[in-house]
Write an enzyme that holds these catalytic residues in place. Structure first.
Site, mmCIF file in Angstrom:
data_model
loop_
_atom_site.group_PDB
_atom_site.id
_atom_site.type_symbol
_atom_site.label_atom_id
_atom_site.label_comp_id
_atom_site.label_asym_id
_atom_site.label_seq_id
_atom_site.Cartn_x
_atom_site.Cartn_y
_atom_site.Cartn_z
ATOM 1 N N HIS A 1 0.853 -1.188 0.000
ATOM 2 C CA HIS A 1 0.000 0.000 0.000
ATOM 3 C C HIS A 1 0.889 1.238 0.000
ATOM 4 O O HIS A 1 1.951 1.246 0.608
ATOM 5 C CB HIS A 1 -0.900 0.021 1.249
ATOM 6 C CG HIS A 1 -2.071 0.935 1.124
ATOM 7 N ND1 HIS A 1 -1.992 2.273 1.354
ATOM 8 C CD2 HIS A 1 -3.358 0.683 0.763
ATOM 9 C CE1 HIS A 1 -3.175 2.829 1.153
ATOM 10 N NE2 HIS A 1 -4.027 1.887 0.792
ATOM 11 N N ASP B 1 -8.010 -5.191 -0.069
ATOM 12 C CA ASP B 1 -8.497 -6.049 -1.162
ATOM 13 C C ASP B 1 -8.150 -7.524 -0.984
ATOM 14 O O ASP B 1 -8.598 -8.351 -1.775
ATOM 15 C CB ASP B 1 -7.906 -5.550 -2.487
ATOM 16 C CG ASP B 1 -8.458 -4.187 -2.855
ATOM 17 O OD1 ASP B 1 -7.674 -3.250 -3.036
ATOM 18 O OD2 ASP B 1 -9.701 -4.058 -2.894
HETATM 19 C C1 SDX Z 1 -6.282 0.171 -2.847
HETATM 20 O O1 SDX Z 1 -4.364 4.598 -1.946
HETATM 21 C C2 SDX Z 1 -5.360 4.034 -1.337
HETATM 22 O O2 SDX Z 1 -5.773 4.399 -0.269
HETATM 23 C C3 SDX Z 1 -5.992 2.877 -2.099
HETATM 24 C C4 SDX Z 1 -7.012 2.038 -1.324
HETATM 25 C C5 SDX Z 1 -8.293 2.805 -1.058
HETATM 26 O O3 SDX Z 1 -9.021 2.432 -0.114
HETATM 27 O O4 SDX Z 1 -8.618 3.719 -1.859
HETATM 28 O O5 SDX Z 1 -6.470 1.604 -0.091
HETATM 29 C C6 SDX Z 1 -7.428 0.804 -2.134
HETATM 30 O O6 SDX Z 1 -6.027 0.524 -3.972
HETATM 31 C C7 SDX Z 1 -5.438 -0.843 -2.111
HETATM 32 C C8 SDX Z 1 -4.211 -1.338 -2.959
HETATM 33 C C9 SDX Z 1 -4.707 -2.439 -3.903
HETATM 34 N N1 SDX Z 1 -3.644 -2.811 -4.862
HETATM 35 C C10 SDX Z 1 -3.024 -4.017 -4.781
HETATM 36 O O7 SDX Z 1 -3.207 -4.842 -3.883
HETATM 37 C C11 SDX Z 1 -2.068 -4.276 -5.940
HETATM 38 C C12 SDX Z 1 -0.743 -4.855 -5.403
HETATM 39 N N2 SDX Z 1 -0.046 -3.770 -4.680
HETATM 40 C C13 SDX Z 1 0.949 -3.016 -5.397
HETATM 41 O O8 SDX Z 1 0.700 -2.837 -6.758
HETATM 42 C C14 SDX Z 1 1.412 -1.777 -4.623
HETATM 43 O O9 SDX Z 1 1.666 -2.182 -3.348
HETATM 44 C C15 SDX Z 1 0.543 -0.554 -4.596
HETATM 45 C C16 SDX Z 1 0.151 -0.092 -5.964
HETATM 46 C C17 SDX Z 1 -0.683 -0.796 -3.796
HETATM 47 C C18 SDX Z 1 1.340 0.545 -3.902
HETATM 48 O O10 SDX Z 1 2.381 0.828 -4.733
HETATM 49 P P1 SDX Z 1 3.458 1.964 -4.337
HETATM 50 O O11 SDX Z 1 3.120 2.683 -3.120
HETATM 51 O O12 SDX Z 1 3.678 2.775 -5.567
HETATM 52 O O13 SDX Z 1 4.689 1.145 -3.934
HETATM 53 P P2 SDX Z 1 5.790 0.723 -4.924
HETATM 54 O O14 SDX Z 1 5.155 0.210 -6.172
HETATM 55 O O15 SDX Z 1 6.768 1.847 -5.048
HETATM 56 O O16 SDX Z 1 6.425 -0.509 -4.145
HETATM 57 C C19 SDX Z 1 7.491 -0.302 -3.248
HETATM 58 C C20 SDX Z 1 8.320 -1.564 -3.403
HETATM 59 C C21 SDX Z 1 8.660 -1.853 -4.870
HETATM 60 O O17 SDX Z 1 9.875 -2.558 -4.872
HETATM 61 P P3 SDX Z 1 11.261 -1.714 -5.225
HETATM 62 O O18 SDX Z 1 11.008 -1.020 -6.561
HETATM 63 O O19 SDX Z 1 11.437 -0.744 -4.093
HETATM 64 O O20 SDX Z 1 12.329 -2.779 -5.318
HETATM 65 O O21 SDX Z 1 7.551 -2.700 -2.953
HETATM 66 C C22 SDX Z 1 7.337 -3.575 -4.044
HETATM 67 C C23 SDX Z 1 7.602 -2.798 -5.324
HETATM 68 O O22 SDX Z 1 8.027 -3.683 -6.359
HETATM 69 N N3 SDX Z 1 5.956 -4.001 -3.965
HETATM 70 C C24 SDX Z 1 5.541 -5.245 -4.177
HETATM 71 C C25 SDX Z 1 4.142 -5.199 -3.971
HETATM 72 N N4 SDX Z 1 3.770 -3.953 -3.665
HETATM 73 C C26 SDX Z 1 4.895 -3.206 -3.675
HETATM 74 N N5 SDX Z 1 6.176 -6.369 -4.509
HETATM 75 C C27 SDX Z 1 5.430 -7.490 -4.628
HETATM 76 N N6 SDX Z 1 4.094 -7.535 -4.458
HETATM 77 C C28 SDX Z 1 3.418 -6.403 -4.126
HETATM 78 N N7 SDX Z 1 2.104 -6.440 -3.948
#
Ligand code: SDX
Length: 441
Positions: A317, A375
């Protein structure tokens, strides 16, 4: 009243910027809210100092003042108008929370009664709208239908488009909250070839929705109270969440003075993405693909592989670097729903629990502070209740409409509000001479 608004003689809180290339030095004021990080006021940065800030994804940017929702991501705290989400989920209901989000306080009995009556009075959609559905393919994704039909409401309700008129803003708000479940149920019925079911205002908001979804004209239908409560709790948990992608979309659309139906349609479109509200559908598809506990390590490895675009859906998140408090509530609600339905040992739930256990013991997830989010468990509940996976994000859009509208009202009422218009860091071509077609290589 936040401290930034207090006009006192005490010295301004500022930060100093020193440009080590030009030697320029200037100060920017620091403002405080009621809770959360202080903010550096950069509103005059370009006008006075000819700089832009750079923050793709707005990871460190406060886009507005808001009094609706507060999140402490490190501690896993979520408050709506100061009330803890855990208490709202346990003690309140979605109509109560919708009122509180919109008007800033929990309603008394009279206010609740009036709000409920207004919502029920607007639960029908214009009969002409039904013809819209005949234009869609039966296998259209319900979110495609929601985006189209909700946006089209502005073609029907001309007496609630003028955003400068508080009465019209209120009427549009009531209509949208009231009609989202009706349109959602119609999208489902259309997909399965069953007749649309008209709203039944003798039921609760959630009970009415369940009836429109799962009843058929040929049979009596009484909503299961345990499932009705579980869906209502799920709606409470999804109602609002600060300045997330879809809420920011609604605010940005609203800042151009677009009508409320268009703004909410824009929010629905943004929510659909699998990185956002579409994740609940993606979680179920992921669990189905994993299939069994012995394949979990394979998918954990893929999630950790920077060369593999696969991510563990329902994990991570932007704000929460701790357990999403909503996921905690949904995890226990899943137990109750599965027990009520007599499917306690639902294989996908067992798989989800094991996937969470393994992921949370893995150094990668610990180091990156990746926890289950809202989710991760919601789809387990919805699937067990008979909702098709394609309807999961629709189930997110219905309650989030109350949050989107509360944020939209707040944006329109903000004295410093202006049309949102970010700038950029330009990395394209410098000015160059046009090349006529016959001279190109
Ligand atoms: C919602 O914003 C809100 O409030 C949203 C929400 C709401 O109520 O409105 O809470 C609802 O959208 C919840 C999130 C649902 N999405 C998912 O579950 C999809 C999987 N999650 C990821 O795509 C990700 O965690 C996000 C999109 C939710 C957040 O992404 P960020 O904040 O941009 O974080 P990031 O992509 O920069 O990740 C930081 C690191 C990265 O690695 P590095 O580049 O630092 O090496 O963590 C890794 C990412 O690759 N990472 C993950 C991961 N989530 C982040 N690696 C593996 N699996 C994951 N799920």
């Amino acid at each position: 009243m936040s401290t930034s608004d207090k006009s006192t003689t005490e010295e301004k809180h500022t930060v100093t910027v020193i440009d080590n290339k030009s030697g320029r030095q200037f100060e920017l004021e620091v403002l405080s809210g009621e809770m959360g990080p202080d903010v550096i006021d950069i509103r005059k940065l370009y006008q006075e100092f000819d700089y832009f800030t750079y923050d793709p994804g707005y990871t460190s940017t406060a886009s507005c003042d808001s009094a609706i929702t507060f999140i402490d991501g490190e501690k896993g705290i979520l408050l709506h108008r100061g009330y803890k989400i855990e208490e709202l989920a346990a003690e309140s209901d979605f109509m109560d929370v919708s009122y509180m989000l919109l008007f800033g306080h929990l309603p008394n009995a009279q206010q609740q009664e009036r709000f409920d009556t207004e919502i029920k009075h607007h639960s029908l959609v214009d009969e002409q709208l039904i013809r819209f559905f005949n234009g869609f393919r039966r296998d259209a994704h319900p979110m495609a239908i929601m985006v189209g039909v909700v946006g089209a409401l502005s073609a029907f309700y001309h007496d609630s488009l003028e955003i400068s008129d508080p009465k019209q803003r209120h009427l549009a708000t009531i209509r949208l909250i009231a009609k989202m479940p009706t349109i959602a149920a119609m999208a489902y019925k259309y997909a399965i070839g069953q007749p649309f079911v008209y709203p039944d205002n003798s039921l609760s908001y959630t009970g009415n929705f369940l009836k429109m979804m799962f009843s058929v004209p040929a049979e009596e239908y009484v909503p299961n109270p345990v499932l009705e409560k579980a869906i209502d709790c799920l709606f409470v948990l999804h109602a609002d969440h600060e300045q997330n992608a879809s809420t920011s979309t609604v605010r940005l659309a609203g800042s151009s003075q677009a009508n409320p139906f268009a703004c909410i349609a824009a929010g629905i479109a943004s929510l659909w993405g699998p990185a956002h509200g579409g994740a609940n559908e993606a979680v179920l598809n992921m669990l189905t693909e994993i299939g069994s506990v012995d394949r979990i390590p394979e998918f954990i490895a893929r999630a950790k592989d920077r060369n593999d675009p696969f991510r563990l859906m329902g994990f991570g998140h932007r704000v929460y670097k701790n357990y999403d408090p909503r996921a905690q509530v949904l995890k226990s609600s899943a137990h109750a729903v599965l027990k009520e339905l007599g499917v306690e040992d639902q294989p996908l739930f067992e798989l989800a629990l094991e996937l969470e256990r393994i992921a949370r013991e893995d150094e990668y997830f610990i180091q990156k502070k990746l926890f289950p989010n809202v989710d991760f468990y919601s789809g387990i509940i919805l699937q067990a209740m008979g909702f098709p996976t394609s309807m999961f994000t629709v189930m997110f859009a219905i309650p989030r409409t109350a949050g989107w509208l509360s944020q939209w009202h707040e944006m329109l009422g903000d004295p410093v509000q202006k049309i949102g218009r970010p700038r950029q860091r330009y990395i394209g071509a410098k000015p160059r001479k046009f090349v006529p077609k016959d001279e190109r290589g």
